[in-house]
Design a protein around this motif. Sequence first.
Motif, PDB file in Angstrom:
ATOM      1  N   ASP A 214       0.642  -1.397  -0.007  1.00  0.00           N
ATOM      2  CA  ASP A 214       0.022  -0.059  -0.015  1.00  0.00           C
ATOM      3  C   ASP A 214       0.767   1.144   0.084  1.00  0.00           C
ATOM      4  O   ASP A 214       0.499   2.146  -0.718  1.00  0.00           O
ATOM      5  CB  ASP A 214      -0.770   0.076   1.288  1.00  0.00           C
ATOM      6  N   ASN A 215       2.191   1.016   0.611  1.00  0.00           N
ATOM      7  CA  ASN A 215       3.020   2.302   0.650  1.00  0.00           C
ATOM      8  C   ASN A 215       3.156   2.955  -0.802  1.00  0.00           C
ATOM      9  O   ASN A 215       3.204   3.970  -1.098  1.00  0.00           O
ATOM     10  CB  ASN A 215       4.196   1.996   1.480  1.00  0.00           C
ATOM     11  N   GLY A 538      14.535  -1.659  -4.601  1.00  0.00           N
ATOM     12  CA  GLY A 538      14.717  -0.593  -3.596  1.00  0.00           C
ATOM     13  C   GLY A 538      13.236   0.377  -3.588  1.00  0.00           C
ATOM     14  O   GLY A 538      12.701   0.641  -4.583  1.00  0.00           O
ATOM     15  N   ILE A 539      12.848   1.109  -2.376  1.00  0.00           N
ATOM     16  CA  ILE A 539      11.602   1.677  -2.163  1.00  0.00           C
ATOM     17  C   ILE A 539      11.988   2.958  -3.012  1.00  0.00           C
ATOM     18  O   ILE A 539      10.971   3.775  -3.236  1.00  0.00           O
ATOM     19  CB  ILE A 539      11.346   1.756  -0.680  1.00  0.00           C
ATOM     20  N   ASN A 570       3.737  -8.702  -8.872  1.00  0.00           N
ATOM     21  CA  ASN A 570       3.970  -8.557  -7.461  1.00  0.00           C
ATOM     22  C   ASN A 570       5.281  -7.614  -7.396  1.00  0.00           C
ATOM     23  O   ASN A 570       6.337  -7.777  -8.078  1.00  0.00           O
ATOM     24  CB  ASN A 570       4.203  -9.984  -6.877  1.00  0.00           C
ATOM     25  N   LEU A 571       5.279  -7.013  -6.521  1.00  0.00           N
ATOM     26  CA  LEU A 571       6.563  -5.943  -5.987  1.00  0.00           C
ATOM     27  C   LEU A 571       6.853  -6.073  -4.447  1.00  0.00           C
ATOM     28  O   LEU A 571       5.873  -6.023  -3.589  1.00  0.00           O
ATOM     29  CB  LEU A 571       6.021  -4.591  -6.348  1.00  0.00           C
ATOM     30  N   LEU A 572       8.071  -6.354  -4.374  1.00  0.00           N
ATOM     31  CA  LEU A 572       8.750  -6.543  -3.064  1.00  0.00           C
ATOM     32  C   LEU A 572       9.898  -5.257  -2.850  1.00  0.00           C
ATOM     33  O   LEU A 572      10.800  -5.432  -3.667  1.00  0.00           O
ATOM     34  CB  LEU A 572       9.472  -7.939  -2.837  1.00  0.00           C
ATOM     35  N   THR A 573       9.361  -4.304  -1.843  1.00  0.00           N
ATOM     36  CA  THR A 573      10.425  -3.272  -1.727  1.00  0.00           C
ATOM     37  C   THR A 573      11.294  -3.748  -0.561  1.00  0.00           C
ATOM     38  O   THR A 573      10.611  -3.479   0.531  1.00  0.00           O
ATOM     39  CB  THR A 573       9.696  -1.926  -1.886  1.00  0.00           C
ATOM     40  N   GLN A 574      12.376  -3.899  -0.830  1.00  0.00           N
ATOM     41  CA  GLN A 574      13.344  -4.333   0.198  1.00  0.00           C
ATOM     42  C   GLN A 574      13.903  -2.890   1.052  1.00  0.00           C
ATOM     43  O   GLN A 574      13.972  -2.123   0.604  1.00  0.00           O
ATOM     44  CB  GLN A 574      14.303  -5.222  -0.330  1.00  0.00           C
TER      45      GLN A 574
END
Length: 834
Positions: A214-215, A538-539, A570-574
């Motif tokens: 959501d961010n 990265g975010i 799908n997104l993973l922001t480490q």
Amino acid sequence: MKQSYYPQEIEKKWKKYWEDNKVFKTENDNGKPKYYALSMFPYPSGKLHMGHVRNYTITDVIARFKKANGFNVLHPIGWDSFGLPAENAAMKHNADPEKWTDENIAYMTEQLKMLGLSYDWDREVTTCKPDYYKWTQWIFLQLYKKGLVYKKEAAVNWCPSCGTVLANEQVIDGKCWRCDSEVEKKYLSQWFVKITEYADELLTDLDLLTGWGDNVKTMQANWIGKSHGAIFRFPVVDAPSGEKMEVPVYTTRPDTVYGITYLVVAPEYKDIEKLTTEENKKAVEEYRANARKMSEIERLSTDRTKTGVPLGTHCKNPFTGEIFPLWTADYALVEYGTGAVMAVPTHDTRDFDFAKKYNLPMKVVIQNPDNPSNCENEAYVDDGILVNSGEFNGMKNTQAKKAITQKAVDEGFGEFKTQFRLRDWLISRQRYWGAPIPVVYCDKCGIVPVPEDQLPVLLPKDVDFSVVGKSPITTSPTFKDTVCPVCGGHATREPDTMDTFICSSWYYLRYADANNDKECFNKDIVNKWLPVDQYVGGIEHAILHLLYSRFFTKALRDCGLLDFDEPFKNLLTQGMVLKDGSKMSKSKGNTVDPDEIFENYGADTARLFILSDSPPARDFDWSDAGVEGCYKFLNRVWRLVASNAENISHDVIACPHSVAIQTTDKANDDLIRTVHMQIKGITNDITNEFQFNTVISKYRELVNSIYDWLGKKPELNEEDKNVLSFAIVSMLKLMSPVAVYLTEEAWHELGGEGSIHDQPWCKWDENLAKSSSITMVVQINGKVKDKIEVDAEISKEDMEKQALESDKIKELTDGKSIIKVIVVPGKLVNIVVK
RNA sequence: GCUCCAGUGGCGGAAUCGGUAGACGCGUUGGACUUAAAAUCCAAUCGGGGCUCAACCUCGGUGCCAGUUCAAGUCUGGCCUGGAGCACCA
């Protein structure tokens, strides 16, 4: 098998073997379902940093896990290799940025291979190579044909230190995103991409992205900034020239239109001179000149203390017939809405501040019926009932928004309007090291796109990198002059190059068909592989890269090049990698060099540690003790395998899950159950949200269980050996996505066939993945009072019975009345007493 | 100012549906092995109180204040603190 663990030796051997045998090559079709795992590709800055290590290890583990679970996995890598650092390095040494880039790529490639990443290197993509940027230019031409690229004169953000313009997204707090210099405003003719045409779709399709945090989605939604309101046109009653003029404004508060007491236009407003009287001209000119001189920073720092000057002219409010003055003030922004604001000081905090300062009149038009305010001390900005608003008096303001706008529509001085904050994407850069914009300027025909069969427009080599204050490309004696493809007459080439974010907006598509020299990618192949199933990065790219890439996918879809709407499912922001609580950076001197870790502890330790202490999305604090701990753990694993190598059964290795292991003692039964439980737990932890930190806890638990079991078995019989083999082989497979080298070496030493990385993932038996007994908790009034060991299959009735029969519970409930007993099967009994 | 995220031992963190708070590790302390060290192994480790000590018993405890519930780290409302993003967007 060697009793000591020598990672350096093992890792160099397998690195070479995997490389020589192209173990991780991916076919486009091997009959299995596809899975596309992608890391954000690196800029070849020179060396890997720990952020890279974290990013690529996460994606690598996912890729290996999916492969073992029967997917055809695409896991590529490449280089986002255009950009300023290469050019700056070149200017410093008067060398070629290409050479600098190539050397960095070569070094970092070795580091990536050392880290044991399972990339298909045959699909490597390098954005600064002509075989890639040819297609970047081709895509530019398709967007041009579609009308999505245009050139215009505009006030643009100029970074004096980088010597180039920047996109809005690249200006952070009025400063350059790269070098932190203050950004200036300049009027230049530049190329823009019409991302605003997709504003609505980019916003609404965020709802499709259920696999995004959501961010990130809110950040994008805020950036796009959709608002609903109205345009009202106010006739000017006393234009100095005598001509009929009107000033349109955009407002989200049409319900407050009866409260207007003045109107503000931005200092850069296009008709401002025509709206200024002779008497006010001098003051207005001064104010405008001052606003122009101020940098973005200064304009932001004037926060709250608003300034402005009156123009001397007036408008009429068509709703009330009232006449009110026109002002200019820099709190009105020329780029947003119409560049003019209707001011209602009673119901807008900014207008309120301004009106107070310049003693402008105020008129209350919205009232909270429960708590009426005369707005003397502050604006009332919440909902309420309309007052002093003619025919709309008594209406709720939420309804009045529509009704009032409708009246303006009916009477011809306004309309409903949806407004976005998103601006078009400025893509020209006055730099050398980028993809040349494939356009020429003909003396006769004007702007002419370079024909597709003449691509790529190559970067000239005959340039002088020592020039200051202009793009090195302009020093080439051969680049500038050319012939017009239309009329054959003299033409000059566009000297600007494209923003590197253009290059990185489509690289994930190119991986699907990386070696195609006929087209940018084959449509069927791209449709097969995309969208990316898991994107990791990265975010800091939450807005820039991710928004641009989403736009590109939609635009290319509308060009008929592909058939999907969103690139990244799908997104993973480490999180960031920290050291001593702050971000690793060269200036702070708290960086850790991956090479040193590889050299001292090996890549497996680096991989294990970077995943171990925090969940991927959270920041990760690097600690030397933590590295040490992971290294010790790998040694412990190695010793476990090495000291039991001769007890490992080859039947079990060949097929660990098909050998039915009969257990005749409790210890063996417990170990088998533990292994099944850990297989289940580890599989679930990876599947749900990639919780690698708990995965690694479970590795440790499993290893501890095996050691505990060995402690109970001074001598091993045949059954024991089978049980031990099953536990160790399962452990190796479970650890293989993380400890890629150790598990491969151990697998071979134990006599396993082929690569452990080609072995299928461990399976578990649901009946064995639970222990034979459970600890039943007995509570009284919700507080734990007793724990009773019971059979796992116990019935609800028996649970209650046993709980009430417990001596301790009897004692505690003695003399009290039991009101209720709650039984949670397999867990606890709660006795409510009074 | 608005939006989003987070807050649990000395530290990183765990707790799938509301059901044993603190898994696993780091650190610390004690012990075993050793001439010694390293390595390794074993044990203890949330706080207060009770018992000469210990086992043990007991109370409290997941940022704060309320609420819902047999039961709240988890749900609801209101706050506090920290981080991130946007920010004179009319």
